[in-house]
Design an enzyme around this catalytic site. Structure first.
Site, short mmCIF file in Angstrom:
data_model
loop_
_atom_site.label_atom_id
_atom_site.label_comp_id
_atom_site.label_asym_id
_atom_site.label_seq_id
_atom_site.Cartn_x
_atom_site.Cartn_y
_atom_site.Cartn_z
N ARG A 342 0.85 -1.19 0.00
CA ARG A 342 0.00 0.00 0.00
C ARG A 342 0.88 1.24 0.00
O ARG A 342 2.04 1.21 0.46
CB ARG A 342 -0.92 0.04 1.22
CG ARG A 342 -0.20 0.03 2.55
CD ARG A 342 -1.07 0.49 3.71
NE ARG A 342 -1.35 1.92 3.65
CZ ARG A 342 -1.94 2.60 4.64
NH1 ARG A 342 -2.32 1.96 5.72
NH2 ARG A 342 -2.14 3.88 4.53
N THR A 378 -1.80 5.08 12.90
CA THR A 378 -3.11 4.59 13.33
C THR A 378 -3.67 5.43 14.46
O THR A 378 -4.86 5.78 14.47
CB THR A 378 -3.02 3.12 13.75
OG1 THR A 378 -2.51 2.33 12.65
CG2 THR A 378 -4.39 2.58 14.15
N CYS A 562 -4.49 -6.15 -9.18
CA CYS A 562 -4.35 -4.93 -8.39
C CYS A 562 -4.64 -5.14 -6.91
O CYS A 562 -5.68 -5.70 -6.54
CB CYS A 562 -5.28 -3.85 -8.95
SG CYS A 562 -5.19 -2.28 -8.08
N CYS A 568 0.33 3.69 -8.74
CA CYS A 568 0.31 4.15 -10.13
C CYS A 568 -0.27 5.56 -10.24
O CYS A 568 0.23 6.39 -11.01
CB CYS A 568 -0.49 3.18 -10.99
SG CYS A 568 -2.17 2.85 -10.40
#
Length: 593
Positions: A342, A378, A562, A568
């Site tokens: 991520r 977080t 994906c 991207c």
């Protein structure tokens, strides 16, 4: 987890009055059809759900906001309807982080979390920060701001599942498997909710037999908690000019594996971070290794997306990292059981956009509250959700919506006065201090001085730059050779992707939208060497022979791979790719991440 409100959601479709259908411009543009060819199902009225607050994203920020709203209503004996929309098929399935959790916000939100069996089972017991060279490993001072005393090594995936259960017990309505794909606006331009995407479209945007029209969720307040570089947040930032007077956001790509290692190598509570190898001194990045309970190790590497060499491959850099003697010794004899990736915000204080706009606000990582030196976000994301909830509750219960769209200005003020801003302001210059002629070495010198003595009490704030603009033409850079995977410690990319549980329906619209289809070959490939074939940690983009033009290449998009990292959309040198939500429920299905 069973979401008992789901049946209410489904049956409501037949009991609510329809609302005017949303524009199908985006569908028609990509499908290239004429008005006469439009299937009437695409322009049929959507059904509408009315709620007080809709929250987009069931991560730490979104769920904390939802829980806090219900706490406030319960305390005052009032009713408030809170709906959470989540694109993952189940809560937590798209959640990935390191993660060492600082429980500060959790203590405020749910003080009795231990009695409620929160999955915080392994306290952080020992910290280690080391500088790696190709073969060596050297200890670095571990400064107080980086101490993990009192923190817990967790699977954020499991923690979010638990947080979802707490929200459900508080009567929050949670709807996983529904992707928010469009922002709804009132005639005055204020936000009035979101729409979920249509299900059952084929790759040409035409309805299949399974077609179901999306729904509109109209709300007095809409909170966007999409995570890093949210697709709807991107449109809101542009529409409301939320970056005016702010620095650009800068990002990193985090790639992670979960390992089960042999018991004799397991060090429960060990928190390890590294700098240096395999990065050169001009590329910001570092690794982590966290020893959880039950012989589980969370292992990963983060590379800043302002890297310059288009030949750099973040996934292969991570595989190379695992071959370092210090890391490899822990993995030998073990087994990799999970994989994911991520993007994450690295801009910090100076890159936080304006948080509010008429009818809503940004919370959590979609705004960017990560404390980079701490390597944590977080706790700050949760606190931002809680503060937004308090502002929204006050606005709704005081009937401020009666005089027009709600503006949560008190949220922006309360977060500026909170420990979140104090924490981020103090370390605001650490990450951008890397942008100096000495690179890593200059950053280490400045960071040590700042964190030990200055503590952010300086009259200057360093600036960031746009990540995609940092890439150099291929002819100015040296190709990078990477070792072949051995199948034991290092792995082929597609083997790793298979461990992410990723799945997308084959025959659906591609959710990675290339605006100008000539640019990937004519500019990205010919000038920059086709960096999209390397920066994606899931093998989505590859340049293959163009069958219709012998001797030429074309960009092939393997969208089914994906993992929703959004790299991207961030790193594309031509800013020619838009990541949008696929069908709800599609994407990775992370385990222990």
């Amino acid at each position: 987890m069973i979401y008992r409100h789901l049946s209410r959601f489904i049956t409501s479709i037949s009991s609510h009055a329809p609302l005017r259908g949303l524009s199908t411009t985006s569908f028609l543009r990509h499908a290239s059809v004429t008005d006469q060819e439009v299937d009437p199902r695409l322009v049929a009225d959507r059904f509408e759900e009315e709620t007080d607050i809709v929250i987009v994203g069931a991560g730490p920020a979104g769920l904390s906001a939802a829980i806090r709203l219900k706490q406030l209503a319960s305390h005052e004996g009032k009713e408030i309807r809170v709906v959470v929309i989540e694109k993952a098929g189940e809560i937590g399935a798209h959640t990935l982080s390191g993660a060492v959790l600082e429980p500060r916000a959790l203590n405020e939100l749910i003080p009795d979390w231990k009695d409620r069996s929160a999955p915080l089972n392994q306290p952080a017991l020992k910290d280690s920060l080391r500088l790696l060279t190709e073969k060596g490993s050297y200890p670095l001072p571990h400064l107080s701001q980086m101490s993990n005393k009192g923190n817990y090594i967790v699977s954020l995936n499991n923690f979010v599942k638990w947080l979802g259960k707490q929200a459900e017990d508080a009567e929050v309505e949670i709807y996983p498997g529904f992707a928010a794909s469009e922002v709804l606006y009132n005639d005055d331009g204020s936000v009035c909710g979101i729409a979920t995407n249509d299900m059952g479209l084929d790759k040409n945007f035409k309805p299949k037999d399974t077609f179901e029209r999306g729904m509109n969720f109209k709300a007095k307040v809409t909170l966007f908690a999409e995570g890093c570089h949210g697709s709807l947040t991107k449109t809101l930032i542009k529409k409301f000019n939320l970056r005016e007077g702010r620095q650009p956001q800068t990002y990193g790509i985090g790639i992670k594996e979960v390992w089960e290692i042999v018991p004799e190598k397991h060090l429960p509570g060990f928190v390890f971070h590294s700098l240096g190898y395999p990065m050169d001194s001009k590329t910001y990045g570092g690794g982590f290794m966290y020893h959880m309970e039950n012989n589980i190790v969370q292992l990963g590497f983060v590379i800043a997306l302002d890297y310059q060499n288009p030949y750099l491959n973040p996934y292969k850099e991570f595989q190379k990292y695992k071959l370092h003697p210090y890391i490899k010794k822990f993995l030998e004899g073990g087994k990799c059981i999970s994989y994911g990736a991520r993007a994450l915000n690295e801009g910090g204080y100076q890159s936080i956009p304006k948080l509010v706009f008429p009818g809503g606000a940004l919370i959590g990582c979609t705004a960017g509250f990560i404390n980079v030196p701490k390597i944590k976000g977080t706790h700050t994301a949760m606190k931002s959700g809680m503060l937004a909830a308090e502002a929204a509750y006050d606005a709704i219960t005081s009937n401020k919506s009666a005089s027009g769209p709600i503006n949560l200005t008190t949220y922006e003020k309360s977060i500026e006065d909170s420990w979140v801003y104090k924490e981020l302001y103090q370390v605001r210059n650490i990450r951008p201090s890397f942008n100096n002629p000495l690179g890593l070495w200059g950053c280490l010198l400045y960071s040590g001085l700042d964190m030990m003595f200055l503590k952010g009490r300086v009259p200057w704030t360093f600036k960031h730059h746009l990540d995609y603009a940092s890439l150099k033409p291929a002819k100015e850079c040296k190709p990078i050779e990477y070792p072949k995977p051995d199948g034991v410690i290092t792995f082929d990319l597609l083997e790793s992707v298979s461990r992410s549980g990723t799945n997308h329906a084959e025959n659906q619209p591609v959710h990675l939208r290339v605006r100008d289809k000539t640019i990937p070959v004519e500019r990205n490939l010919k000038i920059f060497g086709g960096p999209e074939s390397r920066f994606c940690p899931a093998g989505v983009y590859e340049f293959v022979d163009d069958e219709t033009n012998p001797g030429e290449k074309r960009l092939q998009i393997n969208s089914q791979n994906c993992v929703h990292c959004k790299t991207c959309d961030i790193k594309d040198v031509s800013q020619n790719i838009d990541w949008v939500t696929p069908e709800g429920g599609n994407g990775p299905k992370y385990v222990l991440t």
